[in-house]
Design an enzyme around this catalytic site. Structure first.
Site, mmCIF file in Angstrom:
data_model
loop_
_atom_site.group_PDB
_atom_site.id
_atom_site.type_symbol
_atom_site.label_atom_id
_atom_site.label_comp_id
_atom_site.label_asym_id
_atom_site.label_seq_id
_atom_site.Cartn_x
_atom_site.Cartn_y
_atom_site.Cartn_z
ATOM 1 C CG HIS A 34 -1.914 -0.998 1.384
ATOM 2 N ND1 HIS A 34 -2.065 -1.785 2.496
ATOM 3 C CD2 HIS A 34 -2.893 -1.375 0.516
ATOM 4 C CE1 HIS A 34 -3.088 -2.608 2.325
ATOM 5 N NE2 HIS A 34 -3.598 -2.384 1.123
ATOM 6 C CE LYS A 59 -13.657 -6.503 1.620
ATOM 7 N NZ LYS A 59 -12.489 -5.913 0.959
ATOM 8 N NE ARG A 83 -2.372 -7.425 -4.913
ATOM 9 C CZ ARG A 83 -3.182 -7.845 -3.943
ATOM 10 N NH1 ARG A 83 -2.714 -7.983 -2.722
ATOM 11 N NH2 ARG A 83 -4.444 -8.137 -4.189
ATOM 12 C CB SER A 108 -4.243 -6.672 4.258
ATOM 13 O OG SER A 108 -3.801 -5.394 3.916
HETATM 14 O O1 PNS Z 1 -8.815 -2.782 0.021
HETATM 15 P P1 PNS Z 1 -10.031 -3.317 -0.657
HETATM 16 O O2 PNS Z 1 -10.881 -4.096 0.339
HETATM 17 O O3 PNS Z 1 -9.710 -4.103 -1.900
HETATM 18 O O4 PNS Z 1 -10.896 -2.021 -1.136
HETATM 19 C C1 PNS Z 1 -12.165 -2.187 -1.724
HETATM 20 C C2 PNS Z 1 -12.892 -0.837 -1.859
HETATM 21 C C3 PNS Z 1 -12.913 -0.115 -0.529
HETATM 22 C C4 PNS Z 1 -12.198 0.007 -2.889
HETATM 23 C C5 PNS Z 1 -14.352 -1.148 -2.343
HETATM 24 O O5 PNS Z 1 -14.899 -2.161 -1.544
HETATM 25 C C6 PNS Z 1 -15.260 0.065 -2.304
HETATM 26 O O6 PNS Z 1 -15.102 0.999 -3.064
HETATM 27 N N1 PNS Z 1 -16.228 0.051 -1.360
HETATM 28 C C7 PNS Z 1 -17.172 1.151 -1.162
HETATM 29 C C8 PNS Z 1 -18.584 0.779 -1.562
HETATM 30 C C9 PNS Z 1 -18.795 0.964 -3.049
HETATM 31 O O7 PNS Z 1 -18.645 2.026 -3.603
HETATM 32 N N2 PNS Z 1 -19.173 -0.163 -3.712
HETATM 33 C C10 PNS Z 1 -19.392 -0.196 -5.148
HETATM 34 C C11 PNS Z 1 -18.099 -0.522 -5.898
HETATM 35 S S1 PNS Z 1 -18.350 -0.610 -7.629
#
Ligand code: PNS
Length: 160
Positions: free
Chosen positions: A19, A43, A92, A130
């Site tokens: 990150h 989560k 990645r 993570s």
């Molecule tokens: O670190 P992560 O868990 O891969 O991040 C995922 C994240 C936070 C980018 C994604 O879950 C997100 O944007 N969540 C917010 C809710 C949202 O907007 N959902 C629709 C996505 S198309």
């Protein structure tokens, strides 16, 4: 020209060197980079929201155009509230691409003015996540070189 504000969203449970590599790259390209931590109830994160924010703040200290914030609900709504033009995500490996593409396209459908920009982390971190860090630490393995020492200590404390 208006300054370009980018959001680097994620769970950051916990922040890893992968990150931080992405955050550094983003900070070099965008005028302001907001690292936005998702308050993810579904989560069931290992670290609470405050702890995740604290670890990010400590690890990004000195990065002048980087700030840490939290968000809940739709990312596009949060991006709008911050006047952000970019969502920054790291890819990645090819395996990340499908999920990232789906999210980027959905976000574009909801907010066409918001661009998703993908950056590649240093190859040394291309295997890092993570979830693996938590698994290794939980099973008593060393996470040295994968997360900042302060994060490694907090992971150890969780296991105890
Ligand atoms: O670190 P992560 O868990 O891969 O991040 C995922 C994240 C936070 C980018 C994604 O879950 C997100 O944007 N969540 C917010 C809710 C949202 O907007 N959902 C629709 C996505 S198309």
């Amino acid at each position: 020209m208006k300054p370009v504000i980018a959001i680097c969203p994620g769970s950051y449970d916990p922040v890893t060197y992968g990150h931080l590599d992405l955050i550094e790259r983003g900070a070099r390209v965008f005028d302001r980079l907001i690292v936005a931590v998702l308050r993810n109830i579904q989560k069931n994160p290992l670290f609470g929201l405050d702890e995740r924010v604290e670890m990010l703040k400590e690890s990004t200290r000195g990065m002048e155009n980087v700030e840490i914030d939290v968000f809940e609900g739709l990312l596009v709504g949060y991006a709008r509230s911050q006047n952000a033009r970019v969502i920054l995500r790291g890819i990645r490996a090819v395996s990340d691409y499908e999920y990232e593409l789906q999210m980027a396209m959905m976000n574009r459908k909801m907010e066409p003015r918001l661009e998703t920009v993908f950056m590649l982390p240093a190859e040394t971190f291309s295997f890092l996540s993570s979830s693996l860090v938590k698994e290794i630490s939980g099973l008593g393995g060393s996470v040295e070189g994968l997360v900042p020492p302060m994060v490694a200590q907090r992971l150890k404390a969780k296991v105890r």
